[in-house]
Structure formats: structure tokens, C-alpha cells
Motif scaffolding. Structure first.
Motif, short mmCIF file in Angstrom:
data_model
loop_
_atom_site.label_atom_id
_atom_site.label_comp_id
_atom_site.label_asym_id
_atom_site.label_seq_id
_atom_site.Cartn_x
_atom_site.Cartn_y
_atom_site.Cartn_z
N UNK A 582 97.86 59.19 44.63
CA UNK A 582 96.59 59.29 43.93
C UNK A 582 96.70 60.06 42.63
N UNK A 583 97.47 61.15 42.65
CA UNK A 583 97.68 61.93 41.43
C UNK A 583 98.48 61.15 40.40
N UNK A 584 99.48 60.41 40.85
CA UNK A 584 100.27 59.59 39.93
C UNK A 584 99.40 58.52 39.28
N UNK A 585 98.53 57.92 40.07
CA UNK A 585 97.67 56.86 39.54
C UNK A 585 96.71 57.41 38.49
N UNK A 586 96.30 58.67 38.65
CA UNK A 586 95.37 59.29 37.72
C UNK A 586 96.07 60.01 36.57
N UNK A 587 97.41 60.03 36.59
CA UNK A 587 98.17 60.73 35.55
C UNK A 587 97.87 60.12 34.19
N UNK A 588 97.60 61.00 33.20
CA UNK A 588 97.30 60.53 31.84
C UNK A 588 98.47 59.75 31.24
N UNK A 589 99.67 60.01 31.74
CA UNK A 589 100.84 59.29 31.24
C UNK A 589 100.72 57.79 31.47
N UNK A 590 100.01 57.41 32.55
CA UNK A 590 99.90 56.00 32.91
C UNK A 590 98.56 55.40 32.48
N UNK A 591 97.88 56.05 31.58
CA UNK A 591 96.57 55.56 31.14
C UNK A 591 96.67 54.13 30.61
N UNK A 592 95.91 53.22 31.24
CA UNK A 592 95.82 51.81 30.83
C UNK A 592 97.15 51.07 30.94
N UNK A 593 98.02 51.52 31.85
CA UNK A 593 99.32 50.87 32.03
C UNK A 593 99.32 50.10 33.35
N UNK A 594 99.71 48.85 33.29
CA UNK A 594 99.74 47.96 34.44
C UNK A 594 101.18 47.65 34.81
#
Length: 759
Positions: A582-594
Motif C-alpha cells: 500500500x505504501x509503495x502504491x502511494x509512493x510519490x515516485x510512482x505518481x501516474x506510473x502504470x
């Protein structure tokens, strides 16, 4: 604008009573735009080297004042409004630590929006930054157009009178002392990777007869070795030992036990023909060296840790001339230069094949005796840094460097000082007695990380350039990366990529399981496990996304007409897995990345651009032919694009395309990139768990809990330091990584520009 006028203007700004690295800076009023660092989506997947980092810090600090070009790998917008630059190092930590304790690094993940792999230098990272020569960078002629005499004047004439700033004086004080004052401390030897008793990788090393009773009258012995490269790494080919009178006690060729790949003849002078008749082995010369050294012997050498490692010997008392003649900014002089500049002696001359170890051992011995004889004050007065610069060949623009007629290059640290930009270093007192402490205009010595934080919160406000080193976890981190615990850390990370599937039909094969699960992403390995009545499969993916999609999409899927259950392993190491995901999914590093699994490369952009504007596409790993099915990270410019893609139900060849929000940091080749095939881990799991020190060992579990607590405290300290930085500060945080005989772990570079949004 003339350089002299520029320097004068910046000095006046720096000397202003209200100057805090930002206030009353004339360039601040030009625009209110906040500095912003931009990397392309592809560059974020790359690795930052020391050279890359130096380029950014140089441009951010001196930038357009000297008409410097932007770094090639990133773009710093509104550089003129950078109010301060801070580099913080978390000593001893690696990229592995960050992701192993991902949940504990809560503040770091939120404060730093850029995160890339970092390759640290062999030396000290802060010293490497400050000692960077400006002539190594593009378009720095305006910095160097100031003449040598003007530069000397700008830096202040007091250096010619007061040598208290000199690294040799700072380390050894000015008064002459006996040889025991110049012995390396155990802590220094540990940091320099000297072989030590019970240290990882030194289990087979022999100890000399040294008993700890060393006095100022103890005998000195010079030691030097030559090595070659074998199938097992670096091995000894020649050893020389000289006594304090300069007599050669030992000079022997040694035949390595393993097949030689490279004789390193250019440096060692050793050839295949020379070693062919040799029968002497490592054990023979070990015995001779041990026999030749009395119990109170002091070994002398230049970067002596390499020689002792080649000899596989442990000796307590050493003097290292690369440390004695401490160079500015923590760098090391070469033995050849020191022999010429201090002893007026030519060694390692051109035209001669390889080095003479007896000559080198004697040079190191004489350098140590000279230092002890004349004392630190006279050595500092030699100004070896200036002499070294004078001896460097002038470069011209034909090879990409600068043509400076009669002008010496200057270091980044000196350029900051010449421009009137104050600098400060904050670290522990123990560090200042060791190696690689950057020589700054101001330095604050502390006794703990808590004191470092307290001092930093005030000192960083009053200086333009600051370096901070937190080192309380360095030793604990090194112990945690010993071979067994390193394997445990890596296996815990690999378990996050594992799923179990079953029950499977009896006729099920590894290939059929692999075909099914590789729809979700690249599969590292498949292991079939036979039970009493059924077969189950353990599947390990390369990416976290693969395991995530498998559990989400294939649970209940029919294989050979039989429904299977797909689930994650339930172990102590995976108890917090859902929280971590859950934290990884919310990480700003992955913002808008699929993340998209098993798609055809030519169809990526045409297919997914219908959902929104695409900023970039990166294919993990090496790229085979374009018509092969691939996995991809796709970055959309807005959140609407990724939402539309996830809810689209997109199909390809009659099958739904597997996709989810990115979870694996794309600077990693895979989530558990250091881990070999899971079968190797699986084969050792039972043994590791059942033996003392294994993952189920209560003592190790207690240590792990304590480590998590310490990481959380360090994370809070870094957050408090970040909040104390002036607004519009370029902040760089480094986990420097580890290079040793037992492990080679990359570091991590986190970058952010502080703004109101961080408050």
C-alpha cells in the motif's frame, strides 16, 4: 561581467550581517520562481555517478554566475534562485537498507521526490565533491580566467602564515611526536578495510606475532606487494620487505594457487615467463614475513590494506603514508608523487616495465621516517596540494578540456571560497580523527547524531553550502551486511515476489506453470513441490507487480480443468507485506506510473495514448527485438490517464492485458536484483532457519526490531534537518552503498528542492 567584479559582489553579499545563504542576495529579487530539478522519465531509471552528482552541485552553486552549462543528465530550472545547497550522507547505508526498511523510512519517501541508484567512489563521497577540479567540466573558463595570483589573494593570504586549516595539522596537530602518534587506530583500519580478526572475509587470514606493546622506539618495516588477477580475484605474485635501515629482508616471487587471467604486467612487471619456474606459494611467504617481524614491529606502506589482503595477514600496528600525507579534501597522493616531491627521489619511472616493490617499500618507509623526523608543521608547509596541481599536464580544448594559459585549475571547495560562498561540515568527532573529512571553511565536531542534528539546524542557516554526515548506524549496518545476514535480507525481499499455487494436476510441468504465470510479468523461477496428495508450485517473479497481479487475477483460474488457489507465503517476513504494498502504491515516485505485463513494444504508445498524454515509456532490462512481448512502465502526465487505463478492460489477442500501478522502483533491474535463482535460496532456507543466527533466532529477531527502531529515529532526524534548511535549498541525501570483498551494493541518491509545499 569581469570575474573580479563578480567575486566582489558575491563576497559583499556573503559578508552581509543578515546573510543566511539567501537573504539580501541580489539575484533573489530577479524572480520569485522556485528552483526545480527535472529528470526525464528515462533518466529516472538510470544511475547517478559521482561525476553526475558533482556536475549538479557545481551548477547549482556557481551556475550562471560563471556561465556554466546545465548537467547533461538533468535540468535545474531557476538556478539563480537557489538559496543554499546541502549534502547529507547516511554513512554505512545502502540501497538495500532503504528498501529492506522501506516502511521505517517514512519521511525520506515523502520529502525527496527524486530517487536514483548511486555509484559511490572508492574514496569518501564528500571529499570527492569538494576536491572536484573545475577544469573537468564544460565551459568553466570564466571561473579559471582569474589568475593564480588573484585566486591566491581571493582565498586569503593567511594560509601562508596560519596552517591550522591544513588537514595534516588538523589530524596530527603541529608539534612533532613519536611514531605511535601516527599509527592507524582500529576504527581507521576498519574504515580502510584492513584485514582484522573475526572480520567478514578474513576467516582464513593469519595473524603476525604482534603483541600490542609498541613504543616510539619500535622498529619500522616497509612492505609492498604486487598482484595479478586470477579466476578467484586478486592474488599475490611478489612481496618485498625492508627494515628501518633500508636493507631488503625479503623479495620473492609467488605463484598463485588459481589460474591467472591477467598478470597486470604494466604495473607489477610480472610476466608468465617469470612465474613459470617459481614454486613458492602464499603459505611460504606468509611464514617468512611472520618470522621476520618482531613482536613490536610497525609495518609501513602506501595503501597498505591492499598488501596485507594480498598476503592474507593481519597485523595490528601500521603506518600508512597515504594517510600521513593527508591531502586536502581527504584525497590521497600517489606514492610516486610523494617520493619526488618530499624525498626528491624518482620511482616507478617511465620506460621501465612495472613497479619495483622493494623500491616502493623503501620509499614508503623513508616517507614515514621523514614525517616523524620533521613533524606535521613542516610537512604542511610543503603545500603538496599546490605542488601536485603545478605538476599536472595542461589540457586544451581539443580533448574537451579547457585551454588556460598559465592558469591552474581550482577545486570546487576553493571556488566556493573564492566566490564568497561560505561552507560548513558537520559530523562526529571520531570521524574527524579518521579519514576523508572534507576541509571546509567551517567545521563543527559533534559527539553523536543528536548533536549533529542540533548543530545543523542552526549552522545550515548561516552557510550557503553545507555537508552533514550521520554515522551512528555505520558500524551496525556493516555488521548487518555480513554474508549470512546479507543473504537473509535479500531473501526477505525476494519473498515479496513469491506466490504459491495449487493444488496442481499430477501431469503439471514447470513449463505449463511458467506459461500461465508469465502473463503477469517476468518469472525468475518455478519450483514444483510434491505433497502427500497434491502438487504445489512456488513461483518467484522478478517484479513485485508480477506477484501482485498473479494473486489478483489468477486466484481461482483453471489449469488443466482444475481450479487453483494463488496466495502469498505466510511468514514472519511477509506479515507487513500488504502495508508495504500500500505504501509503495502511494509512493510519490510512482505518481501516474502504470506497469503493463506482456505487451508488444510497437503497440505501447498507440494503444495507451488513447487514455491520456504519455510522458515516457521505459522497458525494464535489456531490449530484445521489438516484436517480442515486453513489460513496460508507462508514465502519464495526469492521474486521469492512469485511471482510464486501469478501468478500460483492455484486451489483446482475446485476453485481458494485465496492468496495475507501478510498485517496483524502476531504477532497480528487479525488486530483488541481487538475489540469484530462488532455488538457491530455497535450498538454504531450512538450514538457515534451523541454525543459530538464522531468521527464526530470537536474538536476531530482537536485533532486527532494534534496527527498525534506529532507522525510524534516523529518518526523523533527517526530516528535522530538512525542515531546518532555508527555503529554496537544493538538498541531496546519499546512502553511499558498500564495496567490499564480500558484497558490492549500490547506493541511493535522493534529491529535492525545499519549497513551501514541504512545510
Amino acid at each position: 561581467m569581469a570575474v573580479a567584479n563578480v567575486l566582489e559582489r558575491k563576497r559583499k553579499s556573503a559578508e552581509s550581517p543578515t546573510h543566511n545563504g539567501c537573504a539580501k542576495n541580489p539575484r533573489k529579487s530577479q524572480t520569485k520562481s522556485v528552483p526545480r530539478l527535472k529528470l526525464t522519465f528515462r533518466d529516472l531509471h538510470g544511475t547517478i555517478t559521482q561525476q553526475n552528482l558533482n556536475e549538479l552541485l557545481l551548477f547549482a552553486s556557481l551556475g550562471k554566475t560563471y556561465s556554466l552549462k546545465q548537467p547533461d543528465w538533468c535540468r535545474l530550472h531557476h538556478q539563480k534562485n537557489v538559496c543554499a545547497v546541502n549534502v547529507t550522507v547516511l554513512e554505512g547505508l545502502t540501497q538495500l537498507h532503504f528498501y529492506r526498511y522501506y516502511l521505517q523510512f517514512k519521511n525520506l519517501r515523502k520529502l525527496y521526490n527524486i530517487r536514483c541508484s548511486f555509484i559511490s567512489p572508492a574514496g569518501n563521497v564528500l571529499s570527492e565533491i569538494l576536491s572536484t577540479e573545475l577544469c573537468n567540466f564544460k565551459n568553466t573558463s570564466s571561473v579559471l580566467s582569474i589568475s593564480s595570483s588573484e585566486l591566491e589573494k581571493t582565498l586569503g593570504s593567511k594560509e601562508n602564515e596560519d596552517l591550522s586549516w591544513h588537514p595534516v595539522i588538523r589530524k596530527y596537530v603541529s608539534e612533532s611526536q613519536g611514531l605511535t602518534a601516527y599509527l592507524l587506530s582500529p576504527d581507521e583500519m576498519s574504515r580502510m578495510s584492513f584485514p582484522q580478526k573475526d572480520a567478514p572475509g578474513c576467516e582464513s587470514f593469519l595473524c603476525t606475532q604482534s603483541d600490542g606493546h609498541v613504543t616510539d622506539g619500535s622498529p619500522l618495516f616497509g612492505l609492498d606487494c604486487e598482484m595479478c588477477v586470477t579466476v578467484c580475484g586478486t592474488e599475490l605474485t611478489r612481496v618485498s620487505l625492508v627494515d628501518s635501515s633500508g636493507h631488503c629482508l625479503l623479495d620473492e616471487l609467488v605463484k598463485p594457487e588459481n589460474r591467472i587471467l591477467n598478470y597486470l604486467t604494466r604495473y607489477s612487471g610480472i610476466t608468465k615467463a617469470m612465474l613459470k619456474p617459481v614454486s613458492t606459494r602464499l603459505s611460504d611467504v606468509q611464514a617468512k614475513v611472520i618470522q621476520a617481524l618482531p613482536h613490536d614491529a610497525v609495518l609501513v606502506g602506501h595503501s597498505l590494506e591492499n598488501d596485507l589482503r594480498a598476503l592474507k595477514l593481519i597485523h595490528q600496528h601500521v603506518i600508512d603514508t597515504s594517510v600521513l600525507y593527508h591531502r586536502k579534501f581527504g584525497q590521497k597522493f600517489k606514492l610516486k608523487f610523494l617520493a619526488e616531491a618530499v624525498l626528491n627521489r624518482q620511482i616507478q619511472q617511465e620506460g621501465r616495465q612495472g613497479h619495483d616493490p622493494t623500491e616502493d617499500a623503501l620509499a614508503a618507509l623513508d616517507l614515514a621516517q621523514h614525517f616523524i623526523g620533521v613533524g606535521p608543521q613542516k610537512v604542511a608547509a610543503l603545500d603538496l596540494d599546490a605542488e601536485w596541481k603545478r605538476r599536472q599536464p595542461k589540457k586544451n580544448s581539443a580533448n574537451g578540456a579547457l585551454a588556460n594559459k598559465g592558469v591552474d585549475s581550482i577545486s570546487f571547495g576553493d571556488a566556493l571560497k573564492a566566490a564568497g560562498l561560505s561552507a560548513v561540515h558537520l559530523g562526529e568527532v571520531a570521524e574527524s580523527k579518521g579519514l576523508g573529512v572534507p576541509v571546509m571553511q567551517s567545521r563543527v565536531q559533534c559527539n553523536s547524531d543528536r548533536e549533529v542534528l542540533s548543530a545543523s539546524r542552526s549552522e545550515t542557516q548561516g552557510h550557503f553550502f553545507s555537508t552533514v554526515r550521520f554515522s551512528s548506524l555505520a558500524e551496525r549496518a556493516r555488521v548487518g551486511l555480513q554474508e549470512k545476514r546479507l543473504a537473509d535480507h535479500l531473501h526477505r525481499m525476494a519473498e515479496m515476489c513469491m506466490i504459491y499455487a495449487g493444488p496442481l494436476p499430477r501431469d503439471c510441468t514447470v513449463q505449463s506453470v511458467q506459461r500461465l504465470f508469465r502473463r503477469c510479468g517476468p518469472v525468475r523461477s518455478v519450483t514444483l513441490q510434491e505433497g502427500m496428495q497434491s502438487i504445489h508450485a512456488m513461483v518467484e517473479f522478478e517484479m513485485l507487480e508480477g506477484a501482485y497481479l498473479a494473486v489478483k487475477s489468477l486466484n481461482g483460474h483453471e489449469l488443466h480443468g482444475r481450479p487453483i488457489r494463488v496466495q502469498r507465503p505466510v511468514k514472519e517476513s511477509t506479515l507487513d507485506l500488504e502495508v508495504a504494498l500500500g505504501e509503495l502504491e502511494a509512493d510519490a515516485l510512482f505518481s501516474n506510473v502504470l506497469y503493463v505485463a506482456r505487451v508488444t513494444e510497437p503497440l505501447l504508445c498507440p494503444t495507451f495514448s488513447q487514455f491520456g498524454q504519455i510522458e515516457g515509456v521505459v522497458l525494464p532490462g535489456r531490449s530484445p527485438p521489438a516484436n517480442r512481448r515486453k513489460d513496460a512502465f508507462i508514465k502519464f502526465e495526469s492521474s486521469e490517464g492512469i485511471q482510464a487505463a486501469l478501468s478500460s478492460g483492455l484486451q489483446a489477442k482475446g485476453r485481458e492485458v494485465m496492468m496495475c500501478r507501478a510498485l517496483t522502483p524502476w531504477h532497480l533491474p528487479s525488486w530483488a536484483g541481487h538475489v540469484q535463482q530462488s532455488s538457491e535460496h530455497q535450498s538454504t532456507t531450512e538450514e538457515t532457519s534451523a541454525t543459530p543466527g538464522g531468521r527464526d533466532d530470537p536474538d536476531q529477531q530482537a536485533e532486527e526490531c532494534e534496527m527498525k527502531s534506529l532507522i525510524r529515529k534516523l529518518d526523523r532526524k533527517v526530516a528535522k534537518l530538512f525542515q531546518a534548511l532555508p527555503d529554496k535549498t537544493l538538498s541531496v541525501l546519499l546512502l553511499p552503498g558498500l564495496r567490499s570483498t564480500s558484497a558490492d551494493l549500490q547506493g541511493l541518491c535522493l534529491i529535492s528542492v525545499k519549497s513551501d509545499s514541504h512545510l
